[in-house]
Design an enzyme around this catalytic site. Structure first.
Site, PDB file in Angstrom:
ATOM      1  N   ASN A  67     -14.364  13.252   9.446  1.00  0.00           N
ATOM      2  CA  ASN A  67     -13.823  12.501   8.307  1.00  0.00           C
ATOM      3  C   ASN A  67     -14.054  13.186   6.964  1.00  0.00           C
ATOM      4  O   ASN A  67     -13.560  12.718   5.939  1.00  0.00           O
ATOM      5  CB  ASN A  67     -14.380  11.072   8.290  1.00  0.00           C
ATOM      6  CG  ASN A  67     -13.763  10.242   9.410  1.00  0.00           C
ATOM      7  OD1 ASN A  67     -12.773  10.657  10.016  1.00  0.00           O
ATOM      8  ND2 ASN A  67     -14.353   9.085   9.691  1.00  0.00           N
ATOM      9  N   ILE A 113     -15.765  -4.655   8.283  1.00  0.00           N
ATOM     10  CA  ILE A 113     -14.785  -3.720   7.695  1.00  0.00           C
ATOM     11  C   ILE A 113     -13.407  -3.862   8.354  1.00  0.00           C
ATOM     12  O   ILE A 113     -12.396  -3.923   7.677  1.00  0.00           O
ATOM     13  CB  ILE A 113     -15.271  -2.254   7.815  1.00  0.00           C
ATOM     14  CG1 ILE A 113     -16.673  -2.101   7.211  1.00  0.00           C
ATOM     15  CG2 ILE A 113     -14.272  -1.287   7.152  1.00  0.00           C
ATOM     16  CD1 ILE A 113     -16.768  -2.225   5.728  1.00  0.00           C
ATOM     17  N   ARG A 116      -3.675   8.220  11.607  1.00  0.00           N
ATOM     18  CA  ARG A 116      -3.536   7.495  10.340  1.00  0.00           C
ATOM     19  C   ARG A 116      -3.988   8.308   9.146  1.00  0.00           C
ATOM     20  O   ARG A 116      -3.463   8.175   8.052  1.00  0.00           O
ATOM     21  CB  ARG A 116      -4.475   6.288  10.378  1.00  0.00           C
ATOM     22  CG  ARG A 116      -3.956   5.084  10.914  1.00  0.00           C
ATOM     23  CD  ARG A 116      -4.853   3.955  10.480  1.00  0.00           C
ATOM     24  NE  ARG A 116      -4.212   3.152   9.475  1.00  0.00           N
ATOM     25  CZ  ARG A 116      -4.367   3.297   8.198  1.00  0.00           C
ATOM     26  NH1 ARG A 116      -5.179   4.199   7.713  1.00  0.00           N
ATOM     27  NH2 ARG A 116      -3.725   2.514   7.372  1.00  0.00           N
ATOM     28  N   ASP A 161     -18.363   2.783  11.887  1.00  0.00           N
ATOM     29  CA  ASP A 161     -18.093   3.807  12.904  1.00  0.00           C
ATOM     30  C   ASP A 161     -19.250   3.985  13.886  1.00  0.00           C
ATOM     31  O   ASP A 161     -19.130   4.770  14.836  1.00  0.00           O
ATOM     32  CB  ASP A 161     -17.769   5.154  12.240  1.00  0.00           C
ATOM     33  CG  ASP A 161     -16.408   5.151  11.561  1.00  0.00           C
ATOM     34  OD1 ASP A 161     -15.615   4.224  11.821  1.00  0.00           O
ATOM     35  OD2 ASP A 161     -16.143   6.072  10.770  1.00  0.00           O
ATOM     36  N   CYS A 193      -3.200  -0.207  13.613  1.00  0.00           N
ATOM     37  CA  CYS A 193      -3.760   0.591  14.704  1.00  0.00           C
ATOM     38  C   CYS A 193      -4.684  -0.296  15.515  1.00  0.00           C
ATOM     39  O   CYS A 193      -4.858  -1.474  15.207  1.00  0.00           O
ATOM     40  CB  CYS A 193      -4.450   1.839  14.185  1.00  0.00           C
ATOM     41  SG  CYS A 193      -6.115   1.588  13.620  1.00  0.00           S
TER      42      CYS A 193
END
Ligand code: EPU
Length: 418
Positions: free
Chosen positions: A23, A326, A92, A304, A116
């Protein structure tokens, strides 16, 4: 399609190298669109998402060349402006090309990502910020079309904390006329990594890592020459691997400074951490203690790692509560963990995980990247064989995970799924 077959119950022992962060890599790759010339990125993980971003940059006219963990991106002839649906729908994060494209080319046509597996994931905040900078935005046939002669600095307050939204606006502001202030900005380390890459290339950015980022526009940027930070989520996943198998792993290049919330919770659960000259050694001898976790923007507990830590807590000696704040649909692993014998009650996005003494192997299905990692971890601890199908999700975000785990003693094989 590949599947993973894991024979669980072996403590993992050994040393694991943490890779560069997915990321952080993706936005830095997109940022090369702000330059004209030969960019060099180091410590880039070899992942499907990185290859997808490479393909996207290539369709925009860049020459992308990955050699091991180095990526060279030559943007001398990058004059395209369209991020096509076929690529955006597979990843994405392609949306981070929007800011750089409109800033450099004055025009971007980027497919709307759509929902998603983990949630609806709109990009309204990205668009609102660009509009404030003078961008005209239209929707055409599922594409966002953004146009601006030259973006103008603006004072933008984000309605909510968004990581790629902050990154998009920061990149757009780098070449804008005047000063942009981004308030309620994401403070994630990946935002800081991107800012550092841009600053080294001539951008004027202050405050990255705080909730107010100030960007003074400059005329142009030099090509980027950047070493990508280590992956905190991968490191956290291996910490859980040590804990769930009651093993002892030394993690090389784990970015502990970015994992304080995670290490705090894992210590509460009874995992032991010791700094050694080679890296941080993570170990566990007994069943984890129950802990409560609420995900939040950085420096809170990362969404995550929610699924992976849930795998650990299924084996605890009490009841834990995990609340996902989130994403609205990031509990898909719960049903799969139950197939392995976990006791979990789910109400909305809150899971109450009642500990069991053992998990037992079964056939399960990965639904997204982090859910896949959760199932691998559970499989490493479960008695018998666990078959995880749809591992292509895992290959999007974990570099050689099966090889890394088997080098530490895991019985894990990749097979063709019939
Ligand atoms: N949101 C909006 N409007 C927006 C933008 C976001 O409502 O314009 C909402 C989202 O729907 C979500 C929340 O805000 O509910 C936070 O989303 P954010 O924009 O921060 O997520 P993201 O930037 O799309 C990045 C990571 C994700 C990670 C999240 C949260 C990248 C490429 N992706 O996504 O990583 O989960 O931040 O930390 O950086 C993963 O690696 O598995 C992954 C999903």
């Amino acid at each position: 399609m590949d599947k993973l077959v894991i024979k669980g119950g072996r403590p993992l022992v050994g040393r694991i190298q943490v890779s560069g962060a997915k990321n952080a890599t993706l936005p830095v790759m997109a940022a090369t669109l702000l330059t004209r010339g030969r960019n060099r990125l180091l410590n880039v993980p070899n992942l499907r998402d990185v290859r997808t971003m490479g393909e996207l940059l290539a369709t925009l006219g860049a020459k992308v060349n990955q050699r091991g963990n180095k990526v060279f991106i030559d943007t001398s002839d990058a004059l395209g402006h369209e991020a096509p649906y076929d690529l955006v729908k597979t990843m994405r994060a392609s949306v981070v090309t929007l800011g750089p494209l409109v800033a450099k080319a004055g025009l971007a046509r980027v497919s709307l990502p759509g929902g998603c597996a983990i949630g609806e994931r709109p990009i309204d905040q990205h668009l609102k910020g660009l509009e404030a900078m003078g961008c005209k935005i239209e929707l055409d046939d599922g594409y966002v079309v953004a146009k601006a002669n030259r973006l103008k600095g603006a004072d933008i307050t984000m309605d909510l904390v968004t990581v790629t939204g902050t990154e998009n606006l920061m990149m757009a502001a780098v070449l804008a006329k005047g000063t942009t202030v981004i308030r309620n900005a994401a403070r994630e380390p990946e935002v800081v990594d991107l800012a550092q890459a841009l600053i080294a290339a001539g951008a004027d950015i202050t405050g990255a890592g705080t909730s107010t980022i100030q960007v003074k526009g400059v005329g142009e940027l030099r090509p980027l020459d950047h070493r990508v930070m280590s992956d905190r989520i991968e490191a956290g996943t291996f910490m859980v691997a040590a804990g769930i198998t009651r093993g002892e792993l030394t993690l090389v290049d784990a970015p502990l400074e970015h994992l304080t919330a995670v290490v705090g919770k894992l210590k509460e659960a009874g995992l032991r951490f010791q700094n050694t000259p080679k890296g941080v050694m993570v170990s566990a001898r007994r069943a984890p203690k129950p802990v409560s976790i609420i995900t939040g923007p950085y420096p809170g507990f990362p969404t995550d790692l929610q699924a992976q830590v849930m795998a650990l807590l299924t084996l605890s000696n009490g009841s834990s509560m995990i609340q996902e704040t989130i994403f609205e649909n990031r509990m898909m692993h719960v049903g799969e963990l139950r197939r392995l014998g976990a006791r979990i009650e789910l109400t909305g996005s809150t899971a109450v995980v009642g500990g069991v003494r053992r998990l037992s192997g079964a056939r399960v299905m990965a639904t997204d990247l982090r859910a896949s990692a959760c199932l691998v971890l559970a499989g490493l601890a479960a008695e018998g064989e666990t078959h995880i199908s749809r591992v292509y999700h895992l290959d999007r975000g974990y570099e050689r995970i099966d090889q890394k785990l088997s080098a530490a003693g895991a019985a894990i094989r990749r097979k063709k799924d019939k």
